[in-house]
Design a protein around this motif. Structure first.
Motif, mmCIF file in Angstrom:
data_model
loop_
_atom_site.group_PDB
_atom_site.id
_atom_site.type_symbol
_atom_site.label_atom_id
_atom_site.label_comp_id
_atom_site.label_asym_id
_atom_site.label_seq_id
_atom_site.Cartn_x
_atom_site.Cartn_y
_atom_site.Cartn_z
ATOM 1 N N MET A 1 0.833 -1.200 0.000
ATOM 2 C CA MET A 1 0.000 0.000 0.000
ATOM 3 C C MET A 1 0.879 1.267 0.000
ATOM 4 S SD MET A 1 -2.580 1.212 2.981
ATOM 5 C CE MET A 1 -2.647 -0.428 3.665
ATOM 6 N N THR A 3 1.526 5.508 0.374
ATOM 7 C CA THR A 3 0.939 6.498 1.295
ATOM 8 C C THR A 3 -0.225 7.232 0.642
ATOM 9 O OG1 THR A 3 2.602 8.075 0.608
ATOM 10 C CG2 THR A 3 3.007 6.908 2.684
ATOM 11 N N GLN A 5 -2.540 5.940 -0.869
ATOM 12 C CA GLN A 5 -3.760 5.136 -0.680
ATOM 13 C C GLN A 5 -4.219 5.110 0.770
ATOM 14 O OE1 GLN A 5 -1.735 1.817 -2.647
ATOM 15 N NE2 GLN A 5 -3.722 1.405 -3.580
ATOM 16 N N GLN A 6 -3.510 5.822 1.631
ATOM 17 C CA GLN A 6 -3.801 5.770 3.078
ATOM 18 C C GLN A 6 -4.133 7.169 3.585
ATOM 19 O OE1 GLN A 6 -3.440 2.873 5.234
ATOM 20 N NE2 GLN A 6 -4.480 4.247 6.681
ATOM 21 N N THR A 188 -12.459 -0.281 7.158
ATOM 22 C CA THR A 188 -11.040 0.093 7.075
ATOM 23 C C THR A 188 -10.695 0.830 5.786
ATOM 24 O OG1 THR A 188 -10.553 -2.065 6.139
ATOM 25 C CG2 THR A 188 -10.265 -1.834 8.530
ATOM 26 N N GLY A 189 -11.663 0.983 4.891
ATOM 27 C CA GLY A 189 -11.363 1.688 3.653
ATOM 28 C C GLY A 189 -12.493 1.579 2.653
ATOM 29 N N TYR A 198 -7.427 3.284 2.068
ATOM 30 C CA TYR A 198 -7.619 2.818 3.444
ATOM 31 C C TYR A 198 -7.569 3.995 4.412
ATOM 32 C CZ TYR A 198 -6.882 -1.600 1.182
ATOM 33 O OH TYR A 198 -7.018 -2.674 0.335
ATOM 34 N N ALA A 199 -8.312 3.888 5.504
ATOM 35 C CA ALA A 199 -8.332 4.979 6.493
ATOM 36 C C ALA A 199 -8.788 4.446 7.843
ATOM 37 C CB ALA A 199 -9.289 6.076 6.038
ATOM 38 N N ASP A 200 -8.539 5.263 8.877
ATOM 39 C CA ASP A 200 -9.000 4.886 10.221
ATOM 40 C C ASP A 200 -10.510 5.080 10.352
ATOM 41 O OD1 ASP A 200 -6.401 4.375 10.838
ATOM 42 O OD2 ASP A 200 -6.024 6.385 11.674
#
Ligand SMILES: Cc1cc2nc3c(=O)[nH]c(=O)nc-3n(C[C@H](O)[C@H](O)[C@H](O)COP(=O)(O)OP(=O)(O)OC[C@H]3O[C@@H](n4cnc5c(N)ncnc54)[C@H](O)[C@@H]3O)c2cc1C
Length: 409
Positions: A1, A3, A5-6, A188-189, A198-200
Motif C-alpha cells: 500500500m 501512502t 492510498q492511506q 477500514t477503507g 484505506y483509512a482509520d
C-alpha cells in the motif's frame, strides 16, 4: 500500500456536507490526512441546485446552533480566502394568514428573542412596501427578521472545499466509491474506480445515494430522495433585488429575490419520491418533471395567488429541481453508523443542508476525531427509526409525506 492510498479519514461525496466535514476536520486536526472522493465534480448534485436560504430561526430549535455555525464558518472562510461570499442579508418576512400560522409565528418570534436575533412585527402596509408583489388582504400577522440571508450554494460549497484544500485536504474528483472495505465489523477503507483506499474512519456523505453504501454493510440509512422544485420569474420592477425572503406557510410556499426576478418554491400535497437505487450517478441530465413542474404548480396556484396575484401573468423563465434526503420526522440523519465501527454518515439533509452545513461539518469532524459534537445532535441519530428498509415503498412514501406536511423549518 502506498501512502497515497492511506488517509486518517476518507469522506465519500464532495457535496456541501462532505466539503464542510473536510474543512472542519483539517482545521481542527492539523497534519492529519483527509481524502475526499467525489465521483463527478464537487457540489454538482443537490448542493448546486439549492435555493440556499440560510435560515437561522426555526421552530425546530435544535437546528439553530448548526445554522449559526454556518454563518461563523462563512466569516472565517472569507477571511482565510480574502474573498467575499457575497451573502445577501435581506431578512425574512414570516407571513401568517390563519390562526395556526399566527400561533406558529408567535412561537418563532419568541425563539428569535431567546437566540438574541432581532425580530419585529410589522403592519400590512410596511410588509407591502418591502414586498411590492404581496397582496395583504388575508394577512393576519407578519414577523420581520432582518438577519436572515441567502447565498450562492455552489460558492459556499466550494469555499469549504478550497479552505479544506488550503488546510491539507486531498480532494479527488472523478473517483467513484464502489464499496466499503470491512474487517469483521470495522470499516477500514473503500474500493473505488481508482483502486482501494484505506483509512482509520470513513464518512458517507453521498447525499440521497447514501442508502446504497449503507446497504453494503447491512444498515438501512434513514432518508429518501424527495424532489424539491422552484421557479424563477422574468425580471420585473415588482421584485427589487433587496426585497426580503418571504415565507408563506398558508400557501406552502417561499420566495426570494434572484437578481431582478422572483425565485419561488412550493411544497406539493404529494411530493415526488424515488428509490435511491433508481437515481442515476450523474443527475445533470435527469428529468425531474416532464412538464417543468407545471401540473404541480397549477394545483396550488390558487393558494399562492391569494398572496401573489401577479403569478397568473408573470412569465416563468427557469425551472430548477433536485433531490434532498428527507426523513419521516423532518430531522437530519447524521452521526455514527450503528453496528459498524469507524463508519459515520451525514446524509439526510431534509432540505436544510445549505443552512446547516457548518454545524453538520463541525459535528461530524469532531465525532470522527473521537471527540464529542459541540451541538446536541441526538435528535438526528441514525438509529431513531429502528431497523428500516430505505428502498421499500412504505418508507419512501412516509418520507415524501413528511415533506408535504412540513409547515416550517
Ligand atoms: C431545489 C432545492 C432547493 C433547496 N433549497 C435549500 C435551501 O433553501 N436551504 C437549504 O439549507 N437547503 C436547501 N436545499 C437542500 C440542499 O441542497 C441539500 O441539503 C444539500 O445540498 C445536501 O448536500 P449533500 O452534500 O448532502 O448532498 P449532495 O450535494 O447531493 O452531494 C452528494 C455528493 O456525493 C457524490 N456521490 C454520491 N455517491 C458517490 C459515490 N459512490 N462515490 C463518490 N461520490 C459519490 C455525488 O456526486 C454528490 O456530489 C435544497 C435542495 C433542492 C434540491
Amino acid at each position: 500500500m502506498t501512502t497515497a492510498q492511506q488517509a486518517d479519514v476518507i469522506i465519500v461525496g464532495g457535496g456541501i456536507f462532505g466539503c464542510a466535514i473536510a474543512y472542519y476536520y483539517t482545521r481542527n486536526n492539523p497534519g492529519r490526512k483527509v481524502l475526499v472522493l467525489e465521483r463527478n465534480e464537487i457540489c454538482n448534485a443537490a448542493t448546486s441546485r439549492a435555493a440556499a436560504l440560510l435560515t437561522r430561526i426555526r421552530s425546530k430549535q435544535h437546528f439553530i446552533p448548526l445554522s449559526l455555525e454556518t454563518y461563523a464558518a462563512i466569516a472565517a472562510m472569507e477571511k482565510q480566502l480574502q474573498e467575499s461570499l457575497d451573502i445577501k442579508q435581506t431578512g425574512v418576512l414570516h407571513i401568517a394568514a390563519s390562526e395556526n400560522s399566527v400561533n406558529d409565528l408567535k412561537q418563532l418570534m419568541q425563539i428569535a428573542a431567546e437566540f438574541g436575533d432581532t425580530a419585529e412585527y410589522i403592519d400590512n402596509n410596511t410588509a407591502k412596501q418591502k414586498l411590492p408583489w404581496l397582496q395583504t388582504d388575508e394577512v393576519l400577522a407578519t414577523g420581520f427578521m432582518p438577519t436572515e440571508s441567502y447565498c450562492d450554494p455552489y460558492l459556499l460549497g466550494t469555499f469549504f472545499a478550497r479552505c479544506a484544500k488550503m488546510q491539507g485536504a486531498n480532494i479527488r474528483q472523478g473517483v467513484a466509491v464502489t464499496g466499503l472495505i470491512q474487517q469483521q465489523n470495522i470499516v477500514t477503507g473503500v474500493s473505488t474506480s481508482a483502486g482501494n483506499f484505506y483509512a482509520d474512519a470513513v464518512v458517507i456523505a453521498t447525499g440521497t445515494w447514501s442508502p446504497l453504501l449503507g446497504k453494503q454493510v447491512g444498515v438501512g440509512l434513514p432518508l429518501a430522495p424527495v424532489r424539491s422544485q422552484y421557479w424563477i420569474t422574468e425580471r420585473h420592477n415588482l421584485f427589487p433585488v433587496t426585497q426580503p425572503i418571504a415565507l408563506l406557510p398558508d400557501a406552502q410556499a417561499y420566495a426570494r429575490p434572484e437578481g431582478g426576478s422572483l425565485l419561488f418554491g412550493i411544497r406539493e400535497p404529494q411530493s415526488l419520491v424515488v428509490s435511491p437505487d433508481k437515481i442515476p450517478d450523474d443527475i445533470s441530465n435527469y428529468s425531474f418533471s416532464a412538464d417543468g413542474g407545471m401540473a404541480d404548480l397549477a394545483a396550488v396556484m390558487h393558494q399562492l395567488a391569494k398572496f401573489f396575484p401577479g403569478i397568473y401573468d408573470i412569465g416563468l423563465k427557469h425551472y430548477i429541481a433536485g433531490f434532498s434526503g428527507y426523513t419521516p420526522d423532518n430531522n437530519l440523519s447524521i452521526g455514527k453508523v450503528p453496528g459498524v465501527e469507524q463508519l459515520f454518515a451525514a446524509a439526510g439533509c431534509v432540505g436544510a443542508g445549505i443552512s446547516t452545513a457548518g454545524g453538520v461539518g463541525l459535528a461530524l469532524a469532531e465525532l470522527v476525531a473521537g471527540k464529542q459534537s459541540p451541538f446536541d445532535i441526538s435528535a438526528f441519530n441514525l438509529e431513531r427509526f429502528g431497523v428500516i428498509d430505505p428502498f421499500s415503498d412504505e418508507w419512501l412514501q412516509q418520507c415524501a409525506l413528511a415533506r408535504s406536511q412540513k409547515r416550517s423549518g
